[in-house]
Design a protein around this motif. Structure first.
Motif, PDB file in Angstrom:
ATOM      1  N   SER A 394       0.841  -1.189   0.000  1.00 50.03           N
ATOM      2  CA  SER A 394       0.000   0.000   0.000  1.00 50.03           C
ATOM      3  C   SER A 394       0.888   1.255   0.000  1.00 50.03           C
ATOM      4  N   PRO A 395       0.509   2.304  -0.758  1.00 45.55           N
ATOM      5  CA  PRO A 395      -0.788   2.572  -1.396  1.00 45.55           C
ATOM      6  C   PRO A 395      -0.904   2.100  -2.841  1.00 45.55           C
ATOM      7  N   ALA A 396       0.011   1.252  -3.311  1.00 46.67           N
ATOM      8  CA  ALA A 396      -0.095   0.731  -4.675  1.00 46.67           C
ATOM      9  C   ALA A 396      -1.367  -0.103  -4.800  1.00 46.67           C
ATOM     10  N   ASN A 397      -2.175   0.207  -5.768  1.00 49.31           N
ATOM     11  CA  ASN A 397      -3.431  -0.509  -5.961  1.00 49.31           C
ATOM     12  C   ASN A 397      -3.785  -0.502  -7.445  1.00 49.31           C
ATOM     13  N   PHE A 398      -3.488  -1.588  -8.118  1.00 47.87           N
ATOM     14  CA  PHE A 398      -3.720  -1.671  -9.557  1.00 47.87           C
ATOM     15  C   PHE A 398      -5.216  -1.732  -9.867  1.00 47.87           C
ATOM     16  N   SER A 399      -5.606  -1.057 -10.934  1.00 45.49           N
ATOM     17  CA  SER A 399      -7.004  -1.058 -11.362  1.00 45.49           C
ATOM     18  C   SER A 399      -7.076  -0.632 -12.822  1.00 45.49           C
ATOM     19  N   LYS A 400      -8.241  -0.874 -13.422  1.00 42.23           N
ATOM     20  CA  LYS A 400      -8.441  -0.455 -14.810  1.00 42.23           C
ATOM     21  C   LYS A 400      -8.371   1.062 -14.931  1.00 42.23           C
ATOM     22  N   GLU A 401      -8.881   1.753 -13.914  1.00 43.73           N
ATOM     23  CA  GLU A 401      -8.839   3.208 -13.930  1.00 43.73           C
ATOM     24  C   GLU A 401      -7.404   3.706 -13.894  1.00 43.73           C
ATOM     25  N   ALA A 402      -6.553   3.056 -13.061  1.00 45.03           N
ATOM     26  CA  ALA A 402      -5.145   3.465 -12.965  1.00 45.03           C
ATOM     27  C   ALA A 402      -4.411   3.227 -14.284  1.00 45.03           C
ATOM     28  N   ARG A 403      -4.782   2.164 -15.002  1.00 43.13           N
ATOM     29  CA  ARG A 403      -4.146   1.883 -16.294  1.00 43.13           C
ATOM     30  C   ARG A 403      -4.392   3.015 -17.291  1.00 43.13           C
ATOM     31  N   ARG A 404      -5.558   3.621 -17.203  1.00 44.07           N
ATOM     32  CA  ARG A 404      -5.904   4.683 -18.159  1.00 44.07           C
ATOM     33  C   ARG A 404      -5.000   5.906 -18.018  1.00 44.07           C
ATOM     34  N   HIS A 405      -4.340   6.046 -16.871  1.00 40.53           N
ATOM     35  CA  HIS A 405      -3.488   7.212 -16.633  1.00 40.53           C
ATOM     36  C   HIS A 405      -2.025   6.961 -17.010  1.00 40.53           C
ATOM     37  N   VAL A 406      -1.717   5.750 -17.471  1.00 43.93           N
ATOM     38  CA  VAL A 406      -0.355   5.479 -17.935  1.00 43.93           C
ATOM     39  C   VAL A 406      -0.125   6.262 -19.222  1.00 43.93           C
ATOM     40  N   SER A 407       1.043   6.850 -19.363  1.00 45.15           N
ATOM     41  CA  SER A 407       1.316   7.743 -20.495  1.00 45.15           C
ATOM     42  C   SER A 407       1.228   7.023 -21.836  1.00 45.15           C
ATOM     43  N   ASP A 408       0.871   7.790 -22.857  1.00 44.65           N
ATOM     44  CA  ASP A 408       0.794   7.245 -24.212  1.00 44.65           C
ATOM     45  C   ASP A 408       2.159   6.756 -24.689  1.00 44.65           C
ATOM     46  N   ALA A 409       3.210   7.404 -24.207  1.00 46.44           N
ATOM     47  CA  ALA A 409       4.564   7.006 -24.611  1.00 46.44           C
ATOM     48  C   ALA A 409       4.884   5.588 -24.146  1.00 46.44           C
ATOM     49  N   VAL A 410       4.492   5.262 -22.909  1.00 45.98           N
ATOM     50  CA  VAL A 410       4.733   3.914 -22.375  1.00 45.98           C
ATOM     51  C   VAL A 410       3.884   2.896 -23.134  1.00 45.98           C
ATOM     52  N   LEU A 411       2.632   3.239 -23.398  1.00 49.37           N
ATOM     53  CA  LEU A 411       1.743   2.325 -24.133  1.00 49.37           C
ATOM     54  C   LEU A 411       2.283   2.054 -25.528  1.00 49.37           C
ATOM     55  N   GLN A 412       2.775   3.102 -26.182  1.00 46.60           N
ATOM     56  CA  GLN A 412       3.320   2.930 -27.521  1.00 46.60           C
ATOM     57  C   GLN A 412       4.584   2.088 -27.497  1.00 46.60           C
ATOM     58  N   GLU A 413       5.397   2.261 -26.450  1.00 54.94           N
ATOM     59  CA  GLU A 413       6.614   1.447 -26.328  1.00 54.94           C
ATOM     60  C   GLU A 413       6.265  -0.029 -26.168  1.00 54.94           C
ATOM     61  N   ILE A 414       5.216  -0.308 -25.396  1.00 56.29           N
ATOM     62  CA  ILE A 414       4.782  -1.700 -25.217  1.00 56.29           C
ATOM     63  C   ILE A 414       4.340  -2.282 -26.564  1.00 56.29           C
ATOM     64  N   ARG A 415       3.588  -1.508 -27.329  1.00 56.67           N
ATOM     65  CA  ARG A 415       3.147  -1.989 -28.650  1.00 56.67           C
ATOM     66  C   ARG A 415       4.341  -2.239 -29.568  1.00 56.67           C
ATOM     67  N   THR A 416       5.302  -1.323 -29.527  1.00 51.06           N
ATOM     68  CA  THR A 416       6.479  -1.473 -30.392  1.00 51.06           C
ATOM     69  C   THR A 416       7.291  -2.701 -30.010  1.00 51.06           C
ATOM     70  N   LEU A 417       7.486  -2.899 -28.713  1.00 51.21           N
ATOM     71  CA  LEU A 417       8.259  -4.051 -28.243  1.00 51.21           C
ATOM     72  C   LEU A 417       7.543  -5.364 -28.539  1.00 51.21           C
ATOM     73  N   ASN A 418       6.216  -5.304 -28.626  1.00 48.69           N
ATOM     74  CA  ASN A 418       5.417  -6.510 -28.865  1.00 48.69           C
ATOM     75  C   ASN A 418       4.834  -6.512 -30.275  1.00 48.69           C
ATOM     76  N   TYR A 419       5.627  -6.083 -31.239  1.00 48.16           N
ATOM     77  CA  TYR A 419       5.142  -5.941 -32.611  1.00 48.16           C
ATOM     78  C   TYR A 419       4.649  -7.256 -33.200  1.00 48.16           C
ATOM     79  N   LEU A 420       5.268  -8.377 -32.815  1.00 51.21           N
ATOM     80  CA  LEU A 420       4.815  -9.672 -33.323  1.00 51.21           C
ATOM     81  C   LEU A 420       3.470 -10.053 -32.704  1.00 51.21           C
ATOM     82  N   ASP A 421       3.337  -9.839 -31.403  1.00 44.19           N
ATOM     83  CA  ASP A 421       2.083 -10.165 -30.716  1.00 44.19           C
ATOM     84  C   ASP A 421       0.933  -9.283 -31.196  1.00 44.19           C
TER      85      ASP A 421
END
Length: 492
Positions: A394-421
């Motif tokens: 605590s206070p770390a608490n994962f949720s769908k709402e918290a995921r929405r606040h992750v930066s677009d840059a991190v999300l794009q990096e995940i997509r790039t790293l997982n280009y095959l998937d």
């Protein structure tokens, strides 16, 4: 000679040498990857992908919801006598067991090297790679956080080894890929806790649970780590292609290294994964939960039920195989809490016979109802366990709402790293959409045929009473006609 010219020539020679080495490395990697892909593409795959064969191989891609399918579908369909020995690690698999008809495992497609390909049907579930990376991160943290009840890392490691040695079931720490990710995350959590205690309390306000570096490894650090590059990124593609670090293929490590080094070579791996996905009996999507469950029940469940009805299982066979497969009853120690311990004194033989009778007489509709009740209970148990684990960080608490606040840059990096998937997931969506339409069409035709049959049966049932009523009506009319004749004669 001028020193500057000497240096320039030396640098030029070095650059040429490096370029030559890189070219040779690429050529070597290209040869290795292409040779493997060519061999894999020409391997025999069961062409009758619509019919369930003797053995069902559930290729469980981590964090796709496969645990609920195993416990709430497959365990309800298959008697334990037909379940293969625990296979969540390749060293546990024993292909020699007779009457083994269900294999559920995180092992990759290379497991098919030990299975009769022409008599094996493969099923799997695919998930959006961004969601799967998030879930892998969260689950690694969740399981690792359970060890924070111990005063230090050495104590936690020692206790976990002791418990694993005593337990008959399988621990998460025995299962790929968690046997690599959880100990790594556990060591990181203890190191950060120790650093906090040394530094003292901090009043820094952090909004996102994915960036609490004082408490746990930030998501950004997680996705950039070599361990995650080797195991998580493009994990679905490598698992379906049979190239994880848990593979039976000797060349799997070199192929993964070549693909990471030269991204263009990944298309050969992707092609093999797509071919294998297309040849599977069933491909589900995590996000399309209701539709996927309905399809599984109608495509896989209906055929398993049909096989059970056709097969003749003797009581002796059940008893003999039950003793040899008792270890498979506890697939994961994390789920043992779902079992009602008060039932341990009940007659196991009576329960087995009762379950066997239910399986043989079960319908697809009843299977879906059983699944929905089971998954509801399972999700509640998992939610309680998750809540208890995350309280320790605590206070770390994962949720769908918290995921929405992750930066677009991190999300794009995940997509790039997982280009095959990303590409494989799109292909899985196409397969799912096509098969879903086919299934709905078949069900409509079946319903139409059944309604016509029901009408025909109803007509058959009513035909005799209708004939009797018609006969009575004709008789009454005949009697009335005769009575009128007699009256007319008397008047004359």
């Amino acid at each position: 000679m001028d020193p500057i010219i000497k240096l320039t020539l030396l640098l030029l020679f070095f650059r040429i040498a490096c370029a030559s080495t890189v070219e040779k490395n690429f050529e070597h990697c290209e040869t290795v990857v292409k040779n493997w892909a060519s061999s894999a593409l020409h391997q025999g795959i069961n062409k009758d992908k619509h019919t369930l064969q003797d053995l069902l191989f559930f290729l469980h891609v981590p964090r796709t919801g496969g645990r609920s399918y195993y416990h709430c579908f497959l365990k309800k369909l298959y008697p334990s006598s037909q379940e293969c020995p625990r296979s969540y690690d390749k060293l546990r698999f024993d292909p020699r067991k007779e009457k083994c008809r269900l294999l559920a495992t995180h092992d990759d497609y290379s497991m098919m090297e030990k299975l009769p390909k022409e008599r094996t049907s493969v099923v799997t579930i695919v998930r959006n790679p961004v969601d799967r990376v998030f879930s892998s991160y969260e689950f690694s943290v969740e399981v690792a956080a359970r060890f924070l009840v111990h005063p230090d890392l050495a104590s936690a490691t020692k206790m976990s080894k002791r418990l694993r040695a005593k337990k008959a079931g399988v621990s998460t720490l025995d299962i790929w890929p968690w046997k690599y990710l959880v100990p790594w995350m556990r060591a990181d959590l203890f190191a950060r806790r120790h650093a906090r205690r040394q530094k003292g309390s901090s009043e820094d306000k952090i909004d996102s649970p994915y960036d609490m570096k004082d408490i746990l490894m930030p998501l950004q650090e997680f996705i950039d780590d070599p361990i995650v590059h080797d195991i998580v990124h493009n994990g679905a593609t490598f698992q379906i292609a049979g190239l994880t670090n848990n593979s039976y293929l000797d060349e799997s490590h070199e192929i993964r290294h070549c693909v990471r080094e030269y991204k263009s070579l990944g298309q050969h791996v992707l092609r093999v994964a797509k071919m294998r996905l297309d040849a599977m009996l069933y491909v589900g999507l995590t996000a399309e939960h209701k539709e996927s469950a309905t399809m599984f029940a109608n495509v896989v469940g209906s055929q398993v039920i049909s096989q059970l009805r056709d097969a003749n299982f003797s009581t002796g066979t059940l008893a003999d195989n039950q003793s040899g497969n008792s270890s498979s009853l506890h697939l994961d120690s994390e789920l043992e809490s779902n079992v009602d311990q008060n039932n341990s004194t009940l007659d196991e033989k009576a329960l087995q016979d009762e379950d066997e009778a239910k399986r043989k007489n079960m319908t697809v509709t009843e299977l879906i109802e059983v699944y929905e009740g089971c998954i509801s209970s399972l999700l509640k148990t998992q939610s309680r366990r998750r809540f208890a684990s995350l309280k320790r960080i605590s206070p770390a608490n994962f949720s769908k709402e918290a995921r929405r606040h992750v930066s677009d840059a991190v999300l794009q990096e995940i997509r790039t790293l997982n280009y095959l998937d990303v590409d494989l997931f799109k292909y899985a969506q196409e397969i799912f959409a096509m098969r879903h339409v086919q299934l709905m069409g078949n069900l409509d035709m079946k319903d139409g045929s059944e309604s016509k049959l029901d009408r025909a049966r109803a007509f058959e049932l009513w035909r005799i009473p209708l004939l009797v009523m018609l006969f009575i009506l004709l008789l009454v009319l005949f009697l009335l006609a005769n009575a009128r004749r007699r009256v007319s004669k008397v008047k004359v």
